[in-house]
Design a protein around this motif. Structure first.
Motif, PDB file in Angstrom:
ATOM      1  N   GLY A 118     -10.148  -4.655 -12.614  1.00 41.39           N
ATOM      2  CA  GLY A 118      -9.373  -3.117 -13.232  1.00 41.39           C
ATOM      3  C   GLY A 118      -9.114  -2.536 -12.416  1.00 41.39           C
ATOM      4  N   LEU A 119      -9.398  -1.032 -12.805  1.00 42.51           N
ATOM      5  CA  LEU A 119      -9.761   0.437 -12.024  1.00 42.51           C
ATOM      6  C   LEU A 119     -10.432   0.735 -13.850  1.00 42.51           C
ATOM      7  N   SER A 120     -11.494   1.557 -12.132  1.00 48.73           N
ATOM      8  CA  SER A 120     -12.935   2.096 -13.695  1.00 48.73           C
ATOM      9  C   SER A 120     -12.380   3.500 -13.662  1.00 48.73           C
ATOM     10  N   GLN A 121     -11.602   4.366 -13.287  1.00 51.07           N
ATOM     11  CA  GLN A 121     -11.108   5.434 -13.439  1.00 51.07           C
ATOM     12  C   GLN A 121     -11.505   5.955 -14.845  1.00 51.07           C
ATOM     13  N   ARG A 126      -0.125   4.966 -16.290  1.00 46.89           N
ATOM     14  CA  ARG A 126       0.344   5.737 -15.570  1.00 46.89           C
ATOM     15  C   ARG A 126       0.584   4.617 -14.313  1.00 46.89           C
ATOM     16  N   HIS A 127       1.110   6.021 -12.791  1.00 47.66           N
ATOM     17  CA  HIS A 127       1.469   5.243 -11.989  1.00 47.66           C
ATOM     18  C   HIS A 127       0.057   5.156 -10.634  1.00 47.66           C
ATOM     19  N   LEU A 128       0.153   4.512 -10.322  1.00 43.98           N
ATOM     20  CA  LEU A 128      -0.905   3.706  -9.355  1.00 43.98           C
ATOM     21  C   LEU A 128       0.250   3.514  -7.769  1.00 43.98           C
ATOM     22  N   ARG A 129      -1.402   3.817  -6.888  1.00 45.33           N
ATOM     23  CA  ARG A 129      -1.300   3.351  -5.313  1.00 45.33           C
ATOM     24  C   ARG A 129      -2.290   2.473  -5.349  1.00 45.33           C
ATOM     25  N   LEU A 130      -1.720   1.650  -5.235  1.00 45.54           N
ATOM     26  CA  LEU A 130      -3.533   0.285  -4.805  1.00 45.54           C
ATOM     27  C   LEU A 130      -3.463   0.452  -3.655  1.00 45.54           C
ATOM     28  N   GLU A 131      -4.055   0.060  -3.395  1.00 48.94           N
ATOM     29  CA  GLU A 131      -4.680  -0.623  -1.954  1.00 48.94           C
ATOM     30  C   GLU A 131      -5.056  -2.090  -1.688  1.00 48.94           C
ATOM     31  N   SER A 132      -4.510  -3.052  -1.949  1.00 50.05           N
ATOM     32  CA  SER A 132      -5.778  -4.497  -2.043  1.00 50.05           C
ATOM     33  C   SER A 132      -3.674  -5.374  -1.390  1.00 50.05           C
ATOM     34  N   VAL A 133      -4.697  -6.615  -1.667  1.00 53.22           N
ATOM     35  CA  VAL A 133      -3.910  -7.100  -1.243  1.00 53.22           C
ATOM     36  C   VAL A 133      -3.497  -8.087  -2.205  1.00 53.22           C
ATOM     37  N   ASP A 169       0.711  -1.399   0.115  1.00 52.43           N
ATOM     38  CA  ASP A 169      -0.241  -0.200  -0.198  1.00 52.43           C
ATOM     39  C   ASP A 169       0.301   1.279   0.141  1.00 52.43           C
ATOM     40  N   CYS A 170       1.731   1.475   0.755  1.00 54.11           N
ATOM     41  CA  CYS A 170       2.897   2.306   0.734  1.00 54.11           C
ATOM     42  C   CYS A 170       3.471   2.711  -1.592  1.00 54.11           C
ATOM     43  N   THR A 171       3.384   2.149  -1.996  1.00 59.06           N
ATOM     44  CA  THR A 171       4.772   2.252  -3.149  1.00 59.06           C
ATOM     45  C   THR A 171       3.365   2.923  -3.783  1.00 59.06           C
TER      46      THR A 171
END
Length: 409
Positions: A336-339, A289-296, A278-280
């Protein structure tokens, strides 16, 4: 690496629990030390707002790995200490108890912390945030049938907590500051579905309302909102997001941009310091694009990449993000990501059933899928996203047709 090489893992997170044994599997023969400011072995955090809070799982049952695994891998674990600084020039991790630990490789798996709100009464007894095992243990002391809970924040954590508390027979009110719940992460159709389900389960959801104060004599008694409304409460749980723990990395001069910036091999701007979880912030080639993901999923995959990198086996990280949420009898699986979506295609009866899939589209291509009790749609959705082809939205919406027909060989 020589046998005397030392790897320190800072943080006892999902990423840490994956990294330590993977290092051994990839041939690391040096020492491995895990440093944590908690007093528990790495544990699954998602159950904190679900099974653990509802009382269906114990602290022992949510451990990611039993203690024997770390012993077998010869991983030294130091609990209850906090890192004070990283001395990059001398390759040392400085702890708040005065210890200085030498490292050859340092991996930051420091995760994230809760975002706090600053309103009168927030420090009253009975007001909690839910991020770690200690939080959940304290919350359980205030739960019980017919007690009143007010949850501030209508995101997934807030809704999962509401579900768990309803299972305990509590009266639950969710206060959401935005015009609807899940506004940052789902389409209006999906938010309306969850609003309906929670209402059917007896949860009161109040959107577009701002909590401005919490009142009580010796402990919390009520929550006041900006519009003059007041909600009685025996317990208040606040869930308004998290903040990545990047301060230590920033003080050490590592590159920070909404997280500790890492390359596709989990390396920071210092090649001997890696990071995962989560910290990356990492570059995702699928979404460019760059992402910061909060996921297991992200924590586990990135930790495996970091372990391989440390052992000289470079394997780039390019996984499709996926997430899940359990509420009542509903399993939401997100691929996936819906943004950036422009259209939503719904498959199934989203207005009257407890099962559907929502496909987030842009220019005829699939960005993401929210699948509730629909494992097939989740599985095929992942494949369709990766293919990146133009899709027939009529076929997507037709519940009588198999999504397999949309896959190309």
């Amino acid at each position: 690496m020589a046998a005397k090489s030392r790897c320190i893992i800072l943080g006892a997170s999902h990423a840490a629990a994956q990294l330590a044994p993977t290092l051994r599997q990839q041939g690391w023969t040096g020492s491995i030390s895990m440093i944590s400011n908690e007093y528990a072995l790495p544990y699954h955090r998602p159950p904190l707002s679900k099974d653990y809070l509802a009382g269906t799982k114990t602290a022992e049952q949510i451990l990611i790995r039993p203690a024997a695994v770390y012993s077998k891998c010869n991983v030294g674990i130091t609990m209850g200490v906090t890192a004070a600084a990283i001395d990059r020039s001398n390759k040392q991790l400085l702890l708040d108890d005065g210890m200085a630990l030498d490292y050859d490789k340092l991996v930051l798996t420091t995760g994230a912390r809760v975002r706090k709100i600053d309103i009168p009464g927030v420090d009253l007894n009975g007001v909690f945030y839910l991020r770690d095992l200690n939080d959940a243990q304290q919350i359980k002391m205030f739960t019980g049938a017919n007690k009143r809970a007010v949850i501030i924040g209508g995101g997934y954590i807030g809704l999962e907590t509401a579900s768990a508390l309803r299972k305990l027979g509590m009266q639950v009110t969710v206060l959401e500051a935005m015009p609807r719940i899940l506004q940052r992460v789902t389409a209006p159709e999906v938010a309306a579905f969850y609003s309906r389900i929670h209402a059917e389960e007896g949860v009161e959801i109040v959107a577009d309302v701002q909590a401005v104060s919490i009142s009580g004599a010796k402990q919390v008694e009520s929550v006041q909102c900006h519009d003059g409304t007041e909600y009685e409460a025996d317990i208040v749980i606040i869930g308004v997001g998290v903040i990545p723990n990047t301060e230590l990395a920033e003080q050490a001069g590592l590159k920070i941009d909404n997280g500790i910036v890492v390359d596709e091999y989990a390396r920071t701007s210092d090649e001997d310091i890696l990071a995962a979880g989560d910290c990356t912030s990492h570059y995702n080639p699928i979404y460019q694009r760059h992402l910061r993901l909060e996921s297991v999923q992200n924590a586990l995959d990135q930790a495996s990449v970091a372990a391989n990198t440390i052992c000289g086996n470079l394997k780039p990280y390019s996984a499709l993000p996926w997430f899940w949420s359990d509420q009542y009898d509903l399993k939401l699986q997100i691929a996936g990501l819906s943004q950036g979506y422009t259209d939503v295609v719904v498959r199934g009866d989203i207005d009257g059933s407890r099962s559907f899939a929502a496909f987030y589209m842009r220019e005829g291509k699939l960005l993401a899928v929210d699948a509730v009790n629909r494992p097939q749609e989740f599985m095929f959705g992942k494949k369709l996203i990766m293919q990146g082809n133009q899709l027939d939205t009529a076929q997507l919406a037709d519940d009588s047709l198999s999504l397999k027909t949309l896959l190309t060989s």
